[in-house]
Design an enzyme around this catalytic site. Structure first.
Site, PDB file in Angstrom:
ATOM      1  N   SER A  62       0.826  -1.134   0.202  1.00 34.18           N
ATOM      2  CA  SER A  62      -0.130   0.298   0.100  1.00 34.18           C
ATOM      3  C   SER A  62       0.994   1.195  -0.150  1.00 34.18           C
ATOM      4  O   SER A  62       0.366   2.448  -0.077  1.00 34.18           O
ATOM      5  CB  SER A  62      -0.581  -0.097   1.470  1.00 34.18           C
ATOM      6  N   LYS A  65       0.062   4.001  -2.945  1.00 37.72           N
ATOM      7  CA  LYS A  65      -0.870   4.795  -2.538  1.00 37.72           C
ATOM      8  C   LYS A  65      -0.508   6.362  -2.528  1.00 37.72           C
ATOM      9  O   LYS A  65      -0.858   7.168  -3.198  1.00 37.72           O
ATOM     10  CB  LYS A  65      -1.422   3.807  -1.579  1.00 37.72           C
ATOM     11  N   SER A 127      -7.226   3.015   3.926  1.00 37.07           N
ATOM     12  CA  SER A 127      -5.896   2.943   3.035  1.00 37.07           C
ATOM     13  C   SER A 127      -7.128   2.050   1.937  1.00 37.07           C
ATOM     14  O   SER A 127      -6.650   0.716   1.731  1.00 37.07           O
ATOM     15  CB  SER A 127      -4.384   1.700   3.523  1.00 37.07           C
TER      16      SER A 127
END
Length: 388
Positions: A62, A65, A127
């Site tokens: 993640s 991101k 997230s």
């Protein structure tokens, strides 16, 4: 053919030696971490405080991101998007990123419309994979096309190696990043979008009546960490990109490859605290100081003084300062004429074997073409040196 040439001019060597005169040469201070890859740098000077496999391409989970967020923030800052723009949750986004997918999610309802402001909070605080896919599809038509935008954007802001094939960081062989570049991305986001950066420090976010705390554990510890992102997949391990502000200093940390949430929290906190307490700022050059000389081909003189257009400072270990080494890298031969203020190379400062800082250098004066005999002599010298 242009060659990369290194200048270790006497003036530069003397200046660095004077800056380090009170420091006994010793081994660089060491720090050990269980992270497989890590990079820690000072925000103001760009000094590299710690580096471990930091330029190795690895799966980001993640942490990818952050690039998704940068693309969105850039669109907001340029006026292409507004915070109250709405995006629809497609069935694909719901299936691939929603509750049934088993990953992090904001629990967006299929076919619902969500304001961009809330999607951004979902991405940063929770997230949320579904929020990433919704934004990607809304901005670029498909997640795959948005990923190409992410990679192109990465190149524009100076990330030369990292590539993206989705907006979420879910496992994909074409999505790879380096910890070095993630730290640079974190600094870019903080410095470029101050009006949005505070979202990274929000304690929690509620959507669809479900409250989720910020997944960055350091945000809750009151130690000065105010963002940015955590990540985890089986192939990436546990990772984090964090920024710590204390007094007038800000550090940026990117690390990954840890074995558990607990290890991630402990290792990142220890490395940040070490970076804050173990280094001291030293000024090497004032703005427009001559930092050295570079050779010039075909000019009125054989060399040209160069300057940095900003002060050059570096953070050194307090208890165990290492010997500094500095050099100017430039494309040789630098050919006359040269305009005053033209960028001619890069001042590189090493702390031990670690490249700790890079600063562009510029011609301190103009230089015209020299007489014919001088150009002929330089041509002979170039021909001779090019054989080595």
């Amino acid at each position: 053919m242009m060659q990369k040439w290194v200048s270790r001019a006497a003036g530069l060597a003397v200046a660095v030696a004077m800056a380090c005169a009170a420091m006994a040469p010793a081994r660089a201070q060491l720090f050990e971490t269980r992270a497989k890859q890590a990079y820690l740098m000072d925000g103001e000077t760009g000094t590299v405080l710690f580096s471990k496999n930091a330029d190795r391409l690895v799966p980001p989970a993640s942490l990818a991101k952050l690039m998704t967020v940068d693309v969105v923030f850039h669109a907001l800052k340029s006026g292409r998007l507004k915070m109250d723009d709405t995006f629809q949750v497609s069935e694909n986004a719901w299936r691939q990123g929603g509750a049934s997918s088993g990953g992090s999610t904001m629990f967006a309802k299929v076919h619902s419309t969500i304001p961009l402001k809330d999607l951004i909070q979902g991405i940063i605080v929770q997230s949320a994979n579904d929020a990433c896919i919704v934004v990607a599809e809304g901005m670029a038509g498909s997640e795959a096309n948005f990923a190409r935008v992410m990679t192109n954007r990465a190149r524009k802001i100076g990330l030369k190696k990292s590539t993206f094939d989705n907006a979420t960081g879910l496992p994909d062989p074409k999505t790879r990043v380096t910890m070095h570049e993630l730290a640079l991305l974190a600094r870019h986001i903080h410095d470029t979008y101050p009006e949005y950066y505070h979202i990274f420090g929000e304690e929690s976010f509620t959507w669809n009546d479900i409250r989720q705390r910020n997944r960055n554990p350091l945000v809750h510890e009151n130690i000065g960490v105010d963002g940015l992102k955590t990540g985890h997949t089986e192939n990436a391990g546990y990772g984090i990109v964090a920024s710590m502000q204390r007094n007038d200093r800000r550090l940026y940390l990117a690390m990954t490859g840890m074995d558990s949430e607990r290890e991630r929290a402990e290792e990142s906190r220890k490395l940040l605290e070490w970076g804050m307490r173990s280094f001291e700022k030293h000024s090497l050059f004032a703005k427009n100081d001559v930092v050295g000389k570079v050779s010039v081909y075909g000019g009125t003189q054989s060399s040209l003084p160069v300057t940095a257009n900003k002060p050059v400072s570096i953070f050194l270990p307090i208890t165990d300062p290492d010997r500094l080494r500095a050099q100017i890298d430039y494309d040789w031969p630098l050919k006359a004429p040269v305009e005053k203020g033209a960028k001619v190379g890069t001042l590189k400062i090493f702390l031990g074997d670690t490249l700790s800082q890079q600063t562009p250098v510029y011609a301190a004066a103009a230089m015209d073409k020299g007489p014919l005999y001088k150009r002929a002599f330089d041509a002979f010298e170039e021909l001779t040196l090019s054989q080595f």
